[in-house]
Design a protein around this motif. Structure first.
Motif, short mmCIF file in Angstrom:
data_model
loop_
_atom_site.label_atom_id
_atom_site.label_comp_id
_atom_site.label_asym_id
_atom_site.label_seq_id
_atom_site.Cartn_x
_atom_site.Cartn_y
_atom_site.Cartn_z
N LEU A 93 -0.21 60.52 27.17
CA LEU A 93 0.03 59.08 27.12
C LEU A 93 0.36 58.64 25.70
O LEU A 93 1.26 57.81 25.48
CB LEU A 93 -1.21 58.35 27.64
N SER A 94 -0.34 59.18 24.73
CA SER A 94 -0.10 58.82 23.33
C SER A 94 1.31 59.21 22.90
O SER A 94 2.01 58.43 22.23
CB SER A 94 -1.13 59.52 22.44
N GLU A 95 1.75 60.40 23.28
CA GLU A 95 3.10 60.85 22.91
C GLU A 95 4.17 60.06 23.65
O GLU A 95 5.25 59.77 23.08
CB GLU A 95 3.24 62.35 23.18
N ALA A 98 4.46 56.81 21.83
CA ALA A 98 5.11 56.99 20.53
C ALA A 98 6.61 57.21 20.66
O ALA A 98 7.37 56.93 19.72
CB ALA A 98 4.47 58.16 19.80
N ALA A 99 7.06 57.71 21.82
CA ALA A 99 8.48 58.00 22.02
C ALA A 99 9.31 56.75 22.30
O ALA A 99 10.55 56.81 22.28
CB ALA A 99 8.64 59.00 23.17
N LEU A 100 8.67 55.64 22.54
CA LEU A 100 9.39 54.40 22.87
C LEU A 100 10.00 53.78 21.61
O LEU A 100 9.42 53.83 20.53
CB LEU A 100 8.45 53.40 23.53
N ASP A 101 11.18 53.18 21.78
CA ASP A 101 11.79 52.46 20.65
C ASP A 101 10.93 51.27 20.25
O ASP A 101 10.85 50.93 19.06
CB ASP A 101 13.20 51.99 21.04
N ALA A 102 10.32 50.63 21.24
CA ALA A 102 9.43 49.49 20.98
C ALA A 102 8.10 49.77 21.68
O ALA A 102 7.89 49.35 22.82
CB ALA A 102 10.05 48.19 21.49
N PRO A 103 7.19 50.48 21.01
CA PRO A 103 5.92 50.82 21.65
C PRO A 103 5.08 49.58 21.93
O PRO A 103 5.27 48.53 21.30
CB PRO A 103 5.22 51.71 20.60
N PRO A 104 4.13 49.68 22.85
CA PRO A 104 3.19 48.57 23.08
C PRO A 104 2.37 48.32 21.82
O PRO A 104 2.21 49.19 20.97
CB PRO A 104 2.32 49.06 24.22
N ALA A 105 1.86 47.11 21.73
CA ALA A 105 1.12 46.72 20.53
C ALA A 105 -0.22 47.44 20.43
O ALA A 105 -0.70 47.68 19.31
CB ALA A 105 0.90 45.21 20.52
N VAL A 106 -0.81 47.78 21.56
CA VAL A 106 -2.18 48.30 21.53
C VAL A 106 -2.40 49.37 22.59
O VAL A 106 -1.86 49.28 23.70
CB VAL A 106 -3.20 47.14 21.71
N LEU A 107 -3.17 50.37 22.22
CA LEU A 107 -3.69 51.37 23.15
C LEU A 107 -5.20 51.32 23.07
O LEU A 107 -5.79 51.58 22.02
CB LEU A 107 -3.19 52.77 22.78
N LEU A 108 -5.83 50.94 24.19
CA LEU A 108 -7.29 50.95 24.27
C LEU A 108 -7.69 52.24 24.97
O LEU A 108 -7.39 52.46 26.14
CB LEU A 108 -7.80 49.74 25.05
N ALA A 148 -0.61 60.64 17.93
CA ALA A 148 0.81 60.30 18.00
C ALA A 148 1.02 58.79 18.08
O ALA A 148 1.91 58.24 17.42
CB ALA A 148 1.45 60.98 19.21
N ALA A 149 0.20 58.10 18.88
CA ALA A 149 0.34 56.64 19.00
C ALA A 149 -0.01 55.96 17.69
O ALA A 149 0.67 55.01 17.27
CB ALA A 149 -0.56 56.13 20.12
N GLU A 150 -1.06 56.43 17.03
CA GLU A 150 -1.44 55.84 15.75
C GLU A 150 -0.35 56.04 14.71
O GLU A 150 -0.04 55.12 13.94
CB GLU A 150 -2.76 56.44 15.28
N ALA A 151 0.28 57.22 14.69
CA ALA A 151 1.36 57.49 13.75
C ALA A 151 2.57 56.61 14.01
O ALA A 151 3.34 56.31 13.08
CB ALA A 151 1.75 58.96 13.82
N ALA A 152 2.73 56.17 15.27
CA ALA A 152 3.86 55.30 15.63
C ALA A 152 3.57 53.83 15.34
O ALA A 152 4.40 52.97 15.64
CB ALA A 152 4.20 55.48 17.11
N GLY A 153 2.40 53.53 14.78
CA GLY A 153 2.07 52.17 14.41
C GLY A 153 1.38 51.36 15.48
O GLY A 153 1.18 50.15 15.33
N VAL A 154 0.97 52.02 16.58
CA VAL A 154 0.25 51.33 17.65
C VAL A 154 -1.20 51.11 17.20
O VAL A 154 -1.82 52.00 16.62
CB VAL A 154 0.29 52.14 18.95
#
Length: 296
Positions: A93-95, A98-108, A148-154
């Protein structure tokens, strides 16, 4: 908001889905079977398949997926499944996020209060180091899987959930019937601290964290009470005694490593949650006992 939930069919996921929809949010659920509706997306963590395109336009992702730790005995194979079910699903899920051009703002991201190990009566906030028990090791790997999600700025918040109290089962599923029959009591010495939160407060806290600017670990607890005090408060509300006490050695013999969660002491405080403005509906043991027994 447009929110995707993984692990939506468990106790917390079911209540959260209802709570979000009642507040007007759109909820889409990740399912392992073939998706059958417009609000379902198929994924297969074991095979590593999830089409990131299904997450386009999503505002937030909540990941509650993972094999239950309540089943015993905890054989070596079962332990591997507990770890793998969490790390596989979270990494996938994290990867994908991260692969999205516009990732969601938050992952809980679900996590657990077992992160701290057995800490006696020490009051623990989120700055405390992780422990060295099996379940602390699970949390260490689980939380690392959001890299991966954290590295993408989520914004990622790891939900270190305590014991979730509910009349519908969950952590109390095996204890409540015994208490109703007057056959329950403290476990072991009963002096170990259980960090707990009621199901409505768990759901409300997760919804609160969709917007509250909280990152990294957050203790999802309302309070910490000794096992004896919690058990007696619930039994008193039922008008039953709580005097039968299974000894610690017997619980260790029967439960194995799972006894770490039952007999271990974690006196956690919801420091970040409180600082972000969250106020629980059931803040103390008496309020929790009233809720669990259907009195409030």
């Amino acid at each position: 908001m447009d929110i995707v939930i993984a692990g939506s069919h468990g106790l917390i996921g079911t209540a959260l889905t209802t709570g979000l929809r009642d507040r007007g949010h759109r909820v889409r659920r990740l399912v392992r079977r073939d998706a059958q509706g417009p609000d379902e997306l198929r994924w297969d963590p074991r095979a590593g398949t999830l089409d990131p395109r299904g997450l386009r336009g999503v505002d937030a992702v909540v990941n509650l997926a993972g094999a239950s730790i309540g089943d015993w005995p905890l054989t070596a194979a079962r332990k591997r499944e507990i770890v793998a079910s969490r790390t596989r699903s979270t990494t996938l899920l994290s990867e994908a996020v991260a692969a999205l051009d516009a990732p969601p703002a938050v992952l809980l991201q679900a996590s657990g209060i077992g992160a701290y190990g057995d800490r006696g009566d020490t009051l623990i906030d989120e700055s405390e180091p992780l422990g060295h028990t099996f379940f602390a090791g699970v949390v260490r790997q689980w939380e690392a899987s959001t890299a991966a999600a954290e590295a993408a700025g989520v914004r990622v918040a790891h939900l270190r959930t305590g014991i979730v109290l509910s009349p519908e089962g969950g952590a109390l599923g095996r204890l409540l019937p015994l208490l109703r029959l007057g056959l329950g009591g403290p476990l072991g010495t009963g002096r170990q601290y259980w960090s707990w939160i009621t199901l409505p407060d768990e759901v409300a806290a997760i919804i609160h964290l969709l917007d509250a600017p909280v990152r990294s670990p957050v203790n999802l607890v309302a309070s910490a009470t000794t096992n004896a005090d919690l058990t007696r408060a619930i039994a008193a509300r039922m008008g039953r005694p709580a005097v039968l006490r299974p000894p610690a050695w017997a619980l260790r013999l029967v439960l194995g490593d799972l006894s770490q969660e039952v007999l271990g002491s974690v006196r956690a405080t919801p420091a970040k949650l409180a600082a972000s403005g969250f106020v629980p509906r059931h803040p103390d043991v008496e309020a929790a006992a009233r809720y669990v027994t259907g009195a409030g």
